[in-house]
Design a protein around this motif. Sequence first.
Motif, PDB file in Angstrom:
ATOM      1  N   TYR A  67      55.757  54.802  27.479  1.00 12.67           N
ATOM      2  CA  TYR A  67      56.365  54.515  26.182  1.00 12.67           C
ATOM      3  C   TYR A  67      55.510  55.030  25.031  1.00 12.67           C
ATOM      4  O   TYR A  67      56.032  55.473  24.008  1.00 12.67           O
ATOM      5  CB  TYR A  67      56.619  53.015  26.031  1.00 12.67           C
ATOM      6  CG  TYR A  67      57.719  52.522  26.931  1.00 12.67           C
ATOM      7  CD1 TYR A  67      59.051  52.639  26.561  1.00 12.67           C
ATOM      8  CD2 TYR A  67      57.442  51.976  28.179  1.00 12.67           C
ATOM      9  CE1 TYR A  67      60.081  52.218  27.396  1.00 12.67           C
ATOM     10  CE2 TYR A  67      58.452  51.544  29.021  1.00 12.67           C
ATOM     11  CZ  TYR A  67      59.769  51.673  28.624  1.00 12.67           C
ATOM     12  OH  TYR A  67      60.768  51.264  29.463  1.00 12.67           O
ATOM     13  N   ILE A  68      54.183  54.946  25.167  1.00 15.47           N
ATOM     14  CA  ILE A  68      53.260  55.483  24.181  1.00 15.47           C
ATOM     15  C   ILE A  68      52.129  56.192  24.917  1.00 15.47           C
ATOM     16  O   ILE A  68      51.954  56.014  26.127  1.00 15.47           O
ATOM     17  CB  ILE A  68      52.683  54.389  23.256  1.00 15.47           C
ATOM     18  CG1 ILE A  68      51.996  53.295  24.080  1.00 15.47           C
ATOM     19  CG2 ILE A  68      53.761  53.820  22.352  1.00 15.47           C
ATOM     20  CD1 ILE A  68      51.295  52.237  23.233  1.00 15.47           C
ATOM     21  N   LYS A  69      51.361  56.987  24.155  1.00  7.12           N
ATOM     22  CA  LYS A  69      50.225  57.690  24.736  1.00  7.12           C
ATOM     23  C   LYS A  69      48.937  56.958  24.392  1.00  7.12           C
ATOM     24  O   LYS A  69      48.765  56.471  23.274  1.00  7.12           O
ATOM     25  CB  LYS A  69      50.175  59.122  24.206  1.00  7.12           C
ATOM     26  CG  LYS A  69      51.386  59.960  24.574  1.00  7.12           C
ATOM     27  CD  LYS A  69      51.270  61.370  24.016  1.00  7.12           C
ATOM     28  CE  LYS A  69      52.477  62.208  24.412  1.00  7.12           C
ATOM     29  NZ  LYS A  69      52.369  63.599  23.887  1.00  7.12           N
ATOM     30  N   ASP A  70      48.028  56.921  25.328  1.00  7.76           N
ATOM     31  CA  ASP A  70      46.739  56.272  25.108  1.00  7.76           C
ATOM     32  C   ASP A  70      45.731  57.337  24.690  1.00  7.76           C
ATOM     33  O   ASP A  70      44.917  57.802  25.473  1.00  7.76           O
ATOM     34  CB  ASP A  70      46.269  55.556  26.383  1.00  7.76           C
ATOM     35  CG  ASP A  70      45.012  54.733  26.126  1.00  7.76           C
ATOM     36  OD1 ASP A  70      44.647  54.560  24.951  1.00  7.76           O
ATOM     37  OD2 ASP A  70      44.419  54.260  27.112  1.00  7.76           O
ATOM     38  N   ASN A  71      45.826  57.755  23.436  1.00  4.39           N
ATOM     39  CA  ASN A  71      44.868  58.722  22.908  1.00  4.39           C
ATOM     40  C   ASN A  71      44.691  58.486  21.417  1.00  4.39           C
ATOM     41  O   ASN A  71      45.318  57.607  20.837  1.00  4.39           O
ATOM     42  CB  ASN A  71      45.322  60.167  23.181  1.00  4.39           C
ATOM     43  CG  ASN A  71      46.720  60.449  22.642  1.00  4.39           C
ATOM     44  OD1 ASN A  71      47.106  59.938  21.594  1.00  4.39           O
ATOM     45  ND2 ASN A  71      47.482  61.272  23.350  1.00  4.39           N
ATOM     46  N   GLU A  72      43.833  59.260  20.797  1.00  5.97           N
ATOM     47  CA  GLU A  72      43.529  59.079  19.383  1.00  5.97           C
ATOM     48  C   GLU A  72      44.512  59.817  18.469  1.00  5.97           C
ATOM     49  O   GLU A  72      44.411  59.720  17.255  1.00  5.97           O
ATOM     50  CB  GLU A  72      42.096  59.561  19.099  1.00  5.97           C
ATOM     51  CG  GLU A  72      41.017  58.669  19.686  1.00  5.97           C
ATOM     52  CD  GLU A  72      41.077  57.250  19.126  1.00  5.97           C
ATOM     53  OE1 GLU A  72      41.164  57.095  17.896  1.00  5.97           O
ATOM     54  OE2 GLU A  72      41.051  56.301  19.939  1.00  5.97           O
ATOM     55  N   ASP A  73      45.422  60.582  19.060  1.00  5.86           N
ATOM     56  CA  ASP A  73      46.414  61.277  18.243  1.00  5.86           C
ATOM     57  C   ASP A  73      47.410  60.277  17.666  1.00  5.86           C
ATOM     58  O   ASP A  73      47.830  59.346  18.344  1.00  5.86           O
ATOM     59  CB  ASP A  73      47.182  62.311  19.074  1.00  5.86           C
ATOM     60  CG  ASP A  73      46.273  63.423  19.559  1.00  5.86           C
ATOM     61  OD1 ASP A  73      45.261  63.671  18.884  1.00  5.86           O
ATOM     62  OD2 ASP A  73      46.579  64.025  20.606  1.00  5.86           O
ATOM     63  N   ALA A  74      47.777  60.502  16.419  1.00  9.53           N
ATOM     64  CA  ALA A  74      48.823  59.683  15.797  1.00  9.53           C
ATOM     65  C   ALA A  74      50.094  60.517  15.797  1.00  9.53           C
ATOM     66  O   ALA A  74      50.378  61.247  14.858  1.00  9.53           O
ATOM     67  CB  ALA A  74      48.427  59.268  14.385  1.00  9.53           C
ATOM     68  N   ASN A  75      50.851  60.425  16.864  1.00 14.45           N
ATOM     69  CA  ASN A  75      51.996  61.319  17.056  1.00 14.45           C
ATOM     70  C   ASN A  75      53.130  61.067  16.080  1.00 14.45           C
ATOM     71  O   ASN A  75      53.988  61.924  15.895  1.00 14.45           O
ATOM     72  CB  ASN A  75      52.511  61.180  18.494  1.00 14.45           C
ATOM     73  CG  ASN A  75      51.520  61.717  19.512  1.00 14.45           C
ATOM     74  OD1 ASN A  75      51.288  62.916  19.589  1.00 14.45           O
ATOM     75  ND2 ASN A  75      50.896  60.832  20.266  1.00 14.45           N
TER      76      ASN A  75
END
Length: 475
Positions: A67-75
């Motif tokens: 559902y979401i990505k676990d990274n520092e990007d703010a998509n």
Amino acid sequence: MLKLKFLKNSITGFFLFFSLIQSLHAHISDGHVKIEREAYRLLRAQKATGDLSDGETIFQFLVANGYIKDNEDANSAYPDLDLGRQFLSDRQIYHFMASSRYVMQALRQYDAIDAQQAYILKQALPNCINMVYTLLRETIDNPEGASEAGRGIYVLMHAITDSYSREHTIRDQETFDLINIKSWQLSRLFWPEAAKQLEEDDGFGIETMVFLHSIKGKADEEWEYEDGSLRPEAIAAANAIKSVLVTIYKAVKDTSIVDELITDYIGNHFKPKIAKVKSNQFIFLGAEESETFKLSYDEGYANNYNVLKLDRYPFFSHMLYYQNSINNTNRSSFGYEIGYHVAPRAAFSSTSFFQRLPYAFTLAINENTSILKQASVLESIQIKAAAKIGLYLPLRNLVLEPRLGYGFTPFYENQSISGMIAGFDVAFNLGRDNNRKRTKRFAIGYEYDSSGLHGYNSILLKIGYNSWQGRVIRK
């Protein structure tokens, strides 16, 4: 040699234009970045309550299930790069804004500013709520497919954040209830002065207008104080994103209450100040009348009507056209063109610029009896096949369509007339296209034909219609 140089310059110009658009829209909004990250921080710090798991468990569940990505990007910062949603007036719902026609209607029908704002809110909010409902429902049902279709959770996050920006809406500074939904200043060439009136100074550093999002949109970055702490509206936006993530988690865990969870979310975060929530409806209360609209768009979601309304693109286009040489007006012809249009794909990724562009393949047939005077109609026929892309432009929902292809006269026996074709159309729909299966379409274009059949350079006038397709999820 001159013809080849002209063709090379045309193609080079197209690619330079693409590069310019990419650079103009490569900016990532710091406000969206900070608010999305704050929403994750708030979620992960949330304690377990009743039957609801703690925020860290919810966060990890959403990551593990795509559902979401676990990274520092703010998509959620990237949907601004979608040209259709950036420029078309009716697509401003993706930035939680009103179509320009609602502002103009309000100014014509009412004199009092409260009545004008109430009218715009009642007209624009259902479209925005349809967008929120549909994107959230799609994300719950198929997160990967929703993102691949160019919608999904990050497009939704982007719209939620925009709905708390002073450039996009007016909200009550204490309750954050909606007072007005603004339109984009660049969606019309001329606005009456009444549309440009400024909001009262409530202590913010940047002036904003009552009805319009300014062209520069400086207040979109006004999310924090000088010390770096978030303003109340930024905190409210972060809490709204956190809440939507919790809503997704609850809905996945209990699919029997999906519609109820979504309508509860909408009622909590998009309630007008002049309305109350009752039985999954907004009820507007006025001196003489009460108006309502439902918060559930379940029926339209089930039959794909929602998508066709909020994310529609041409499907097949049928155009009759007149073509005339620029340098020799005696070289003219009539023709017919059919186009097959492909809807764009991804919308939120920083690397998907070209995937955002709609493109099409066209096949055209035109007679040239006024040019090839000794030929029959069949012998004079030129067949042209081309590929083109759609670049949406601000003002009046225009679309620039650069094209490249090849033309030939298969039945003309006297000599071979064939060559590369390059050019562009500026197209637009005549009248409103909402809720219609097909729409009248008009275009004016330029064409360079290396065969010289029309004297190398010509102007085209096209009129016809197009059918519509929604950018649907492919399961």
